[in-house]
Design a protein around this motif. Structure first.
Motif, PDB file in Angstrom:
ATOM      1  N   ALA A 269       0.833  -1.273  -0.129  1.00 34.44           N
ATOM      2  CA  ALA A 269       0.009   0.030   0.035  1.00 34.44           C
ATOM      3  C   ALA A 269       0.792   1.184   0.076  1.00 34.44           C
ATOM      4  O   ALA A 269       0.549   2.357  -0.882  1.00 34.44           O
ATOM      5  CB  ALA A 269      -0.924  -0.058   1.186  1.00 34.44           C
ATOM      6  N   ALA A 270       1.970   1.257   0.786  1.00 33.25           N
ATOM      7  CA  ALA A 270       2.898   2.355   0.912  1.00 33.25           C
ATOM      8  C   ALA A 270       3.367   2.488  -0.428  1.00 33.25           C
ATOM      9  O   ALA A 270       3.614   3.832  -0.865  1.00 33.25           O
ATOM     10  CB  ALA A 270       3.639   2.215   2.027  1.00 33.25           C
ATOM     11  N   ALA A 271       4.086   1.523  -1.127  1.00 30.32           N
ATOM     12  CA  ALA A 271       4.505   1.530  -2.355  1.00 30.32           C
ATOM     13  C   ALA A 271       3.543   2.129  -3.452  1.00 30.32           C
ATOM     14  O   ALA A 271       4.034   2.784  -4.441  1.00 30.32           O
ATOM     15  CB  ALA A 271       4.999   0.356  -2.835  1.00 30.32           C
ATOM     16  N   MET A 272       2.285   1.866  -3.491  1.00 28.85           N
ATOM     17  CA  MET A 272       1.464   2.472  -4.321  1.00 28.85           C
ATOM     18  C   MET A 272       1.128   3.770  -4.282  1.00 28.85           C
ATOM     19  O   MET A 272       1.135   4.559  -5.211  1.00 28.85           O
ATOM     20  CB  MET A 272       0.053   1.567  -4.448  1.00 28.85           C
ATOM     21  N   VAL A 273       1.075   4.065  -2.899  1.00 32.00           N
ATOM     22  CA  VAL A 273       0.817   5.739  -2.793  1.00 32.00           C
ATOM     23  C   VAL A 273       1.968   6.430  -3.473  1.00 32.00           C
ATOM     24  O   VAL A 273       1.772   7.458  -3.767  1.00 32.00           O
ATOM     25  CB  VAL A 273       0.574   5.788  -1.263  1.00 32.00           C
ATOM     26  N   ALA A 274       3.082   6.135  -2.972  1.00 34.70           N
ATOM     27  CA  ALA A 274       4.340   6.646  -3.472  1.00 34.70           C
ATOM     28  C   ALA A 274       4.636   6.520  -4.995  1.00 34.70           C
ATOM     29  O   ALA A 274       5.386   7.299  -5.495  1.00 34.70           O
ATOM     30  CB  ALA A 274       5.573   6.271  -2.666  1.00 34.70           C
ATOM     31  N   SER A 275       3.688   5.560  -5.762  1.00 33.03           N
ATOM     32  CA  SER A 275       4.102   5.601  -7.019  1.00 33.03           C
ATOM     33  C   SER A 275       3.413   6.410  -7.952  1.00 33.03           C
ATOM     34  O   SER A 275       2.977   7.336  -7.473  1.00 33.03           O
ATOM     35  CB  SER A 275       3.509   4.198  -7.377  1.00 33.03           C
ATOM     36  N   GLY A 276       3.667   6.543  -9.441  1.00 35.31           N
ATOM     37  CA  GLY A 276       2.993   7.331 -10.190  1.00 35.31           C
ATOM     38  C   GLY A 276       1.458   6.870 -10.676  1.00 35.31           C
ATOM     39  O   GLY A 276       0.997   7.424 -11.432  1.00 35.31           O
ATOM     40  N   ILE A 277       1.100   5.686 -10.129  1.00 37.98           N
ATOM     41  CA  ILE A 277      -0.076   5.149 -10.366  1.00 37.98           C
ATOM     42  C   ILE A 277      -1.288   5.902  -9.861  1.00 37.98           C
ATOM     43  O   ILE A 277      -1.315   6.415  -8.829  1.00 37.98           O
ATOM     44  CB  ILE A 277      -0.162   3.503  -9.967  1.00 37.98           C
ATOM     45  N   GLY A 278      -2.089   6.051 -10.728  1.00 37.65           N
ATOM     46  CA  GLY A 278      -3.660   6.821 -10.395  1.00 37.65           C
ATOM     47  C   GLY A 278      -4.229   5.640  -9.537  1.00 37.65           C
ATOM     48  O   GLY A 278      -4.731   4.619 -10.095  1.00 37.65           O
TER      49      GLY A 278
END
Length: 306
Positions: free
Chosen positions: A174-183
């Protein structure tokens, strides 16, 4: 329109077990005939792993290579690849197939509907489950060299991905997704009137980075893991997660994607027949998704599925 229904009967590289039995159930239930009745010219193809393997990752990538070939062949015939599979890792093969075309297909965006992030890496996973990693693999965050060597695929830009409906993610994931460029459109953002607002905003962002397709709209690969639905609507999935979408909400999301983009490929994953209920509600949901995903496409004269 010409449609190629590609069955991928594998569960983490193992043939015809678990969710790998889902594609055959769709075919036996008349998926091809239903699409044909909607006015589409339908080809039916089964992707079979041919390469030997020594571990789960190699098996998954061998399946993905077969899928890539089937997708590239469908696109060469100007046919929409409509892929039914056991696992979400089938998207690796679809993306590789898109990239094998010289017509810009490989730059398509990706809209990923799923209760889970599928964005784990070996460093963030709490279980080691390989099918919790396909979106991270697509973006080059996990097993990058193995994917490139097996499929010849290059990582996707995270800004060209929209993840929809997530509600069951590992903490590090979850932390990685929040910090990623993914919408990201969380599951709780898809309730009621908020669905149109939240998803439209992310699709607008996607349109700003994805080149237009043949119809002038951003080309999009739509991926639907049936566990994005609430277990009351789809109990027959590998990892059901409470608090999911109703069928009506899922169809509304699909229609919104269709209205704002040009679908270049569709994948439907995670139907496990042995876990479905007596009413076969998950089977019905999957068949309905296949139908909804092809609504509004140009139609051909009826033809016999082959």
């Amino acid at each position: 329109m010409r449609v190629t229904l590609i069955a991928v009967p594998y569960d983490l590289g193992r043939a015809d077990v678990g969710s790998g039995r889902g594609p055959a159930a769709y075919l036996q239930a008349g998926a091809a005939e239903s699409l044909q009745a909607r006015g589409h010219d339908v080809d039916v193809v089964t992707a079979r792993r041919s390469a030997p393997f020594h571990d789960e990752l190699q098996a998954v990538l061998a399946v993905a290579d077969a899928v890539a070939g089937a997708v590239a062949d469908a696109l060469a015939r100007e046919s929409l690849p409509l892929v039914v599979a056991g696992n979400c890792n089938v998207a690796l093969g679809v993306r590789a197939g898109l990239q094998r075309r010289a017509d810009g297909s490989g730059s398509a965006g990706l809209v990923w509907l799923d209760a889970h992030g599928d964005f784990n890496t070996p460093a963030t996973t709490e279980t080691g489950y390989l099918d919790g990693m396909p979106l991270a693999m697509l973006c080059g965050r996990a097993y990058r060299e193995a994917v490139s060597e097996a499929l010849g695929a290059t990582p996707m830009a995270e800004s060209s991905v929209v993840h929809v409906g997530g509600r069951d993610l590992d903490r590090g994931e979850a932390a990685a997704m929040v910090a990623s460029g993914i919408g990201v459109v969380r599951g709780d953002e898809l309730r009621g009137d908020r669905l149109t607002t939240a998803l439209s905003a992310r699709l607008d962002e996607l349109a700003s980075v994805v080149p237009p397709g043949a119809d002038g709209r951003p080309a999009v690969h739509l991926h639907v893991d049936l566990d994005v639905l609430d277990p009351s609507a789809a109990p027959g999935v590998t990892f059901p997660s409470p608090g999911g979408l109703s069928a009506a909400q899922l169809f509304a999301a699909i229609e919104l994607v269709q209205a704002r983009s040009g679908l270049i490929a569709v994948t439907v994953a995670s139907f496990t027949p042995d876990r479905d209920d007596a009413a076969a509600s998950t089977l019905a949901a999957g068949l309905a998704v296949l139908g909804r995903a092809t609504e509004g496409l140009p139609q051909e004269a009826p033809a016999t599925p082959r």
